[in-house]
Design a protein around this motif. Structure first.
Motif, PDB file in Angstrom:
ATOM      1  N   LEU A 170       0.846  -1.217   0.000  1.00  0.00           N
ATOM      2  CA  LEU A 170       0.000   0.000   0.000  1.00  0.00           C
ATOM      3  C   LEU A 170       0.870   1.253   0.000  1.00  0.00           C
ATOM      4  O   LEU A 170       0.629   2.214  -0.729  1.00  0.00           O
ATOM      5  CB  LEU A 170      -0.915  -0.007   1.232  1.00  0.00           C
ATOM      6  CG  LEU A 170      -2.000  -1.088   1.283  1.00  0.00           C
ATOM      7  CD1 LEU A 170      -2.687  -1.105   2.648  1.00  0.00           C
ATOM      8  CD2 LEU A 170      -3.027  -0.895   0.177  1.00  0.00           C
ATOM      9  N   GLN A 171       1.922   1.214   0.797  1.00  0.00           N
ATOM     10  CA  GLN A 171       2.785   2.411   0.923  1.00  0.00           C
ATOM     11  C   GLN A 171       3.485   2.708  -0.405  1.00  0.00           C
ATOM     12  O   GLN A 171       3.729   3.859  -0.740  1.00  0.00           O
ATOM     13  CB  GLN A 171       3.834   2.182   2.008  1.00  0.00           C
ATOM     14  CG  GLN A 171       4.617   3.445   2.360  1.00  0.00           C
ATOM     15  CD  GLN A 171       5.552   3.208   3.517  1.00  0.00           C
ATOM     16  OE1 GLN A 171       6.498   2.408   3.418  1.00  0.00           O
ATOM     17  NE2 GLN A 171       5.285   3.886   4.627  1.00  0.00           N
ATOM     18  N   ASP A 172       3.780   1.637  -1.155  1.00  0.00           N
ATOM     19  CA  ASP A 172       4.514   1.812  -2.422  1.00  0.00           C
ATOM     20  C   ASP A 172       3.590   2.218  -3.576  1.00  0.00           C
ATOM     21  O   ASP A 172       4.055   2.457  -4.684  1.00  0.00           O
ATOM     22  CB  ASP A 172       5.245   0.509  -2.816  1.00  0.00           C
ATOM     23  CG  ASP A 172       6.363   0.168  -1.826  1.00  0.00           C
ATOM     24  OD1 ASP A 172       6.713   1.073  -1.035  1.00  0.00           O
ATOM     25  OD2 ASP A 172       6.827  -0.975  -1.804  1.00  0.00           O
ATOM     26  N   GLU A 173       2.292   2.288  -3.290  1.00  0.00           N
ATOM     27  CA  GLU A 173       1.343   2.618  -4.367  1.00  0.00           C
ATOM     28  C   GLU A 173       1.427   4.106  -4.686  1.00  0.00           C
ATOM     29  O   GLU A 173       0.906   4.950  -3.972  1.00  0.00           O
ATOM     30  CB  GLU A 173      -0.068   2.209  -3.952  1.00  0.00           C
ATOM     31  CG  GLU A 173      -1.135   2.522  -4.976  1.00  0.00           C
ATOM     32  CD  GLU A 173      -0.792   2.034  -6.390  1.00  0.00           C
ATOM     33  OE1 GLU A 173      -0.271   0.923  -6.546  1.00  0.00           O
ATOM     34  OE2 GLU A 173      -1.041   2.820  -7.336  1.00  0.00           O
ATOM     35  N   SER A 174       2.033   4.422  -5.806  1.00  0.00           N
ATOM     36  CA  SER A 174       2.332   5.835  -6.120  1.00  0.00           C
ATOM     37  C   SER A 174       1.059   6.650  -6.358  1.00  0.00           C
ATOM     38  O   SER A 174       1.027   7.853  -6.135  1.00  0.00           O
ATOM     39  CB  SER A 174       3.220   5.892  -7.371  1.00  0.00           C
ATOM     40  OG  SER A 174       2.557   5.168  -8.408  1.00  0.00           O
ATOM     41  N   SER A 175      -0.030   5.985  -6.778  1.00  0.00           N
ATOM     42  CA  SER A 175      -1.233   6.766  -7.138  1.00  0.00           C
ATOM     43  C   SER A 175      -1.969   7.283  -5.904  1.00  0.00           C
ATOM     44  O   SER A 175      -2.793   8.183  -5.985  1.00  0.00           O
ATOM     45  CB  SER A 175      -2.189   5.869  -7.936  1.00  0.00           C
ATOM     46  OG  SER A 175      -2.690   4.839  -7.079  1.00  0.00           O
ATOM     47  N   PHE A 176      -1.684   6.726  -4.756  1.00  0.00           N
ATOM     48  CA  PHE A 176      -2.499   7.059  -3.574  1.00  0.00           C
ATOM     49  C   PHE A 176      -2.339   8.519  -3.140  1.00  0.00           C
ATOM     50  O   PHE A 176      -3.318   9.212  -2.871  1.00  0.00           O
ATOM     51  CB  PHE A 176      -2.137   6.130  -2.411  1.00  0.00           C
ATOM     52  CG  PHE A 176      -2.844   4.801  -2.452  1.00  0.00           C
ATOM     53  CD1 PHE A 176      -2.543   3.815  -1.524  1.00  0.00           C
ATOM     54  CD2 PHE A 176      -3.821   4.522  -3.401  1.00  0.00           C
ATOM     55  CE1 PHE A 176      -3.201   2.578  -1.542  1.00  0.00           C
ATOM     56  CE2 PHE A 176      -4.484   3.305  -3.428  1.00  0.00           C
ATOM     57  CZ  PHE A 176      -4.173   2.333  -2.496  1.00  0.00           C
ATOM     58  N   VAL A 199      -8.716   2.278  -4.079  1.00  0.00           N
ATOM     59  CA  VAL A 199      -8.095   1.258  -3.226  1.00  0.00           C
ATOM     60  C   VAL A 199      -8.445  -0.142  -3.740  1.00  0.00           C
ATOM     61  O   VAL A 199      -7.585  -1.017  -3.830  1.00  0.00           O
ATOM     62  CB  VAL A 199      -8.545   1.405  -1.748  1.00  0.00           C
ATOM     63  CG1 VAL A 199      -7.958   0.277  -0.884  1.00  0.00           C
ATOM     64  CG2 VAL A 199      -8.126   2.766  -1.193  1.00  0.00           C
ATOM     65  N   ILE A 200      -9.700  -0.313  -4.149  1.00  0.00           N
ATOM     66  CA  ILE A 200     -10.115  -1.639  -4.651  1.00  0.00           C
ATOM     67  C   ILE A 200      -9.288  -2.006  -5.887  1.00  0.00           C
ATOM     68  O   ILE A 200      -8.789  -3.130  -6.018  1.00  0.00           O
ATOM     69  CB  ILE A 200     -11.622  -1.655  -4.982  1.00  0.00           C
ATOM     70  CG1 ILE A 200     -12.435  -1.504  -3.694  1.00  0.00           C
ATOM     71  CG2 ILE A 200     -12.008  -2.953  -5.700  1.00  0.00           C
ATOM     72  CD1 ILE A 200     -13.917  -1.307  -3.897  1.00  0.00           C
ATOM     73  N   ARG A 201      -9.096  -1.024  -6.770  1.00  0.00           N
ATOM     74  CA  ARG A 201      -8.309  -1.297  -7.994  1.00  0.00           C
ATOM     75  C   ARG A 201      -6.915  -1.780  -7.612  1.00  0.00           C
ATOM     76  O   ARG A 201      -6.391  -2.760  -8.153  1.00  0.00           O
ATOM     77  CB  ARG A 201      -8.186  -0.026  -8.841  1.00  0.00           C
ATOM     78  CG  ARG A 201      -9.440   0.349  -9.590  1.00  0.00           C
ATOM     79  CD  ARG A 201      -9.187   1.519 -10.537  1.00  0.00           C
ATOM     80  NE  ARG A 201     -10.436   1.956 -11.171  1.00  0.00           N
ATOM     81  CZ  ARG A 201     -11.231   2.903 -10.669  1.00  0.00           C
ATOM     82  NH1 ARG A 201     -10.896   3.521  -9.540  1.00  0.00           N
ATOM     83  NH2 ARG A 201     -12.353   3.234 -11.269  1.00  0.00           N
ATOM     84  N   VAL A 202      -6.301  -1.109  -6.637  1.00  0.00           N
ATOM     85  CA  VAL A 202      -4.926  -1.471  -6.239  1.00  0.00           C
ATOM     86  C   VAL A 202      -4.917  -2.866  -5.615  1.00  0.00           C
ATOM     87  O   VAL A 202      -4.072  -3.710  -5.937  1.00  0.00           O
ATOM     88  CB  VAL A 202      -4.350  -0.419  -5.262  1.00  0.00           C
ATOM     89  CG1 VAL A 202      -3.065  -0.909  -4.611  1.00  0.00           C
ATOM     90  CG2 VAL A 202      -4.131   0.901  -6.000  1.00  0.00           C
ATOM     91  N   ILE A 203      -5.897  -3.125  -4.758  1.00  0.00           N
ATOM     92  CA  ILE A 203      -5.930  -4.443  -4.102  1.00  0.00           C
ATOM     93  C   ILE A 203      -6.118  -5.543  -5.146  1.00  0.00           C
ATOM     94  O   ILE A 203      -5.431  -6.565  -5.138  1.00  0.00           O
ATOM     95  CB  ILE A 203      -7.059  -4.494  -3.043  1.00  0.00           C
ATOM     96  CG1 ILE A 203      -6.695  -3.605  -1.847  1.00  0.00           C
ATOM     97  CG2 ILE A 203      -7.314  -5.927  -2.577  1.00  0.00           C
ATOM     98  CD1 ILE A 203      -7.745  -3.539  -0.764  1.00  0.00           C
ATOM     99  N   ARG A 204      -7.010  -5.273  -6.116  1.00  0.00           N
ATOM    100  CA  ARG A 204      -7.266  -6.298  -7.142  1.00  0.00           C
ATOM    101  C   ARG A 204      -6.005  -6.514  -7.984  1.00  0.00           C
ATOM    102  O   ARG A 204      -5.632  -7.627  -8.314  1.00  0.00           O
ATOM    103  CB  ARG A 204      -8.419  -5.861  -8.048  1.00  0.00           C
ATOM    104  CG  ARG A 204      -9.751  -5.836  -7.348  1.00  0.00           C
ATOM    105  CD  ARG A 204     -10.430  -7.198  -7.329  1.00  0.00           C
ATOM    106  NE  ARG A 204     -11.006  -7.574  -8.608  1.00  0.00           N
ATOM    107  CZ  ARG A 204     -11.113  -8.831  -9.018  1.00  0.00           C
ATOM    108  NH1 ARG A 204     -10.634  -9.795  -8.284  1.00  0.00           N
ATOM    109  NH2 ARG A 204     -11.665  -9.137 -10.159  1.00  0.00           N
TER     110      ARG A 204
END
Ligand SMILES: Nc1ncnc2c1ncn2[C@@H]1O[C@H](COP(=O)(O)OP(=O)(O)OP(=O)(O)O)[C@@H](O)[C@H]1O
Ligand SMILES: O=P(O)(O)O[C@H]1[C@H](O)[C@H](O)[C@H](OP(=O)(O)O)[C@@H](OP(=O)(O)O)[C@@H]1O
Ligand SMILES: [Mg+2]
Length: 366
Positions: free
Chosen positions: A114-120, A267-272
């Motif tokens: 999650l932390q590495d997700e640049s779009s957040f 968030v759902i997109r990233v988790i998927r």
């Protein structure tokens, strides 16, 4: 498990007794049968080969996988046997693949995803700063927290997110002397003040449902406060009535912070995409100073409490997954969460509850 009508396909299901007791088996069998499936309750003590042909393996093996990964020989033997069976039967649709489930067994690991997700960041989404304590050396741990920007108060959580009751035993720590209660391996996560409102998002493939739950009141770093021990079940269930959820008078702001659905979909997109689960849930709290949305937890195959027609959505999603894998285009390969077939609805949200304890069914995340 079902009446004497022959159904061509079968879903093999395994979950813990604890979870099984909460399941409405009659409704699940009805939904399976209406979609042309038998439901077979699998026994991990027997070879799956002797329990009838299955087309779908639906499971929540988190506790067994966690025990196996922690060196439990019996659990390891079971998981080896399940994995061998699935590799001998590659056409079985697994919900969800064990390697994807493993990602959520380690809090430090999935917090890092999650932390590495640049779009957040640009979308006002974050996962609170966190650190892992490999030892109970307080001096080292203070340094680790400093390096990773983790600030008091923190919540100390077991690194292993499943597999025992202790996985839900949390400790609120307000100062450096309080770190003496941290029992490694554990993670500490900066506490986010969120006015004691937790938003639980339950996801079934491309569909989600949000419900509000009680949570922790606002807390601040203090040299005077001793650690507070609690378990998630006593604070954050729909019927929880913990004193830890009662806002202090000076915290009664009256401002209702509204959950932003677009952030939930991000968030759902990233988790998927990054974790690749069909059945997952995650917890969001809204920072009461910035309005940013903090993702503080992700769960495998959660309760789906109050998820309307959950079994129908589950079967739709199973059929959708089989259709997509047969057309050999996996959701994750193209990185987009596509529209799904079935009863296509506008990309809107159906408000099915009152505004206070609102529950919103989101359909068609694109
Ligand atoms: N960083 C945080 N800031 C504020 N509150 C938090 C934070 N982390 C956890 N909490 C509170 O503690 C509760 C339990 O945390 P978390 O969801 O990580 O534990 P869990 O036992 O894995 O939960 P679950 O029952 O959903 O599996 C949350 O529901 C929330 O009320
Ligand atoms: O009502 P929720 O979905 O919060 O309760 C879940 C909880 O979040 C965890 O996912 C539990 O799983 P474990 O971490 O494996 O204990 C679920 O327990 P389960 O027996 O249903 O798997 C809770 O339902
Ligand atoms: Mg949680």
């Amino acid at each position: 498990m079902s009446d004497n009508i022959y159904y061509e396909k079968s879903i093999g299901l395994w979950m813990s007794d604890k979870k099984s007791q909460k399941l409405n088996w009659k409704e699940l069998i009805k939904a399976c049968n209406s979609h042309g499936y038998n439901l077979v309750k699998l026994d991990l003590e027997q070879a799956f080969e002797d329990q009838g042909k299955i087309d779908v393996f639906l499971h929540k093996l988190t506790d067994v996988i966690a025990a196996a990964d922690q060196g439990d020989a019996k659990a390891a033997k079971i998981i080896r046997r399940v994995e061998q069976y699935l590799s001998n039967h590659p056409n079985i649709t697994v919900i969800d693949p064990l390697d994807n489930v493993r990602i959520l067994l380690n809090r430090y690991y999935y917090y890092s995803i999650l932390q590495d997700e640049s779009s957040f960041k640009s979308h006002g989404i974050f996962t609170p700063a966190f650190a892992e304590f490999p030892t109970s050396n307080i001096k080292d741990n203070i340094e680790i927290m400093r390096e990773r920007g983790v600030r008091f108060p923190v919540i100390c959580k077991p690194t292993i997110a499943h597999g025992s009751k202790s996985a839900h035993e949390m400790i609120l720590i307000f100062n450096e002397r309080g770190l003496s209660v941290a029992k490694p391996p554990c993670v500490v996560q900066s506490f986010v003040n969120h006015n004691a409102i937790l938003h639980k998002v339950f996801v079934v493939g491309n569909r989600y449902h949000i419900c509000e739950r009680p949570s922790l009141k606002n807390f601040y770093a203090s040299e005077d406060l001793d650690p507070i021990f609690y378990s998630t079940g006593e604070v954050c269930k729909a019927d929880s009535q913990s004193t830890l959820s009662i806002l202090d008078p000076n915290d009664e702001t009256g401002i209702k912070m509204h959950l932003n659905e677009e952030k939930v979909k991000d968030v759902i997109r990233v988790i998927r995409k990054k974790i690749g689960l069909i059945l997952a849930g995650f917890d969001v709290v809204i920072d009461n100073t910035t309005g940013n949305h903090a993702v503080i937890d992700i769960n495998v195959f959660p309760s789906y409490d109050n998820f309307p027609n959950f079994f129908e959505h589950l079967l739709d999603c199973i059929e959708d997954t089989i259709r997509k894998s047969n057309s050999d285009c996996s959701l994750e390969e193209n990185g987009r969460i596509e529209d799904y077939g079935g009863n296509h609805r506008p990309n809107g949200l159906i408000n099915i509850g009152d505004s206070h304890n609102y529950e919103v069914m989101g359909m068609n995340i694109i």
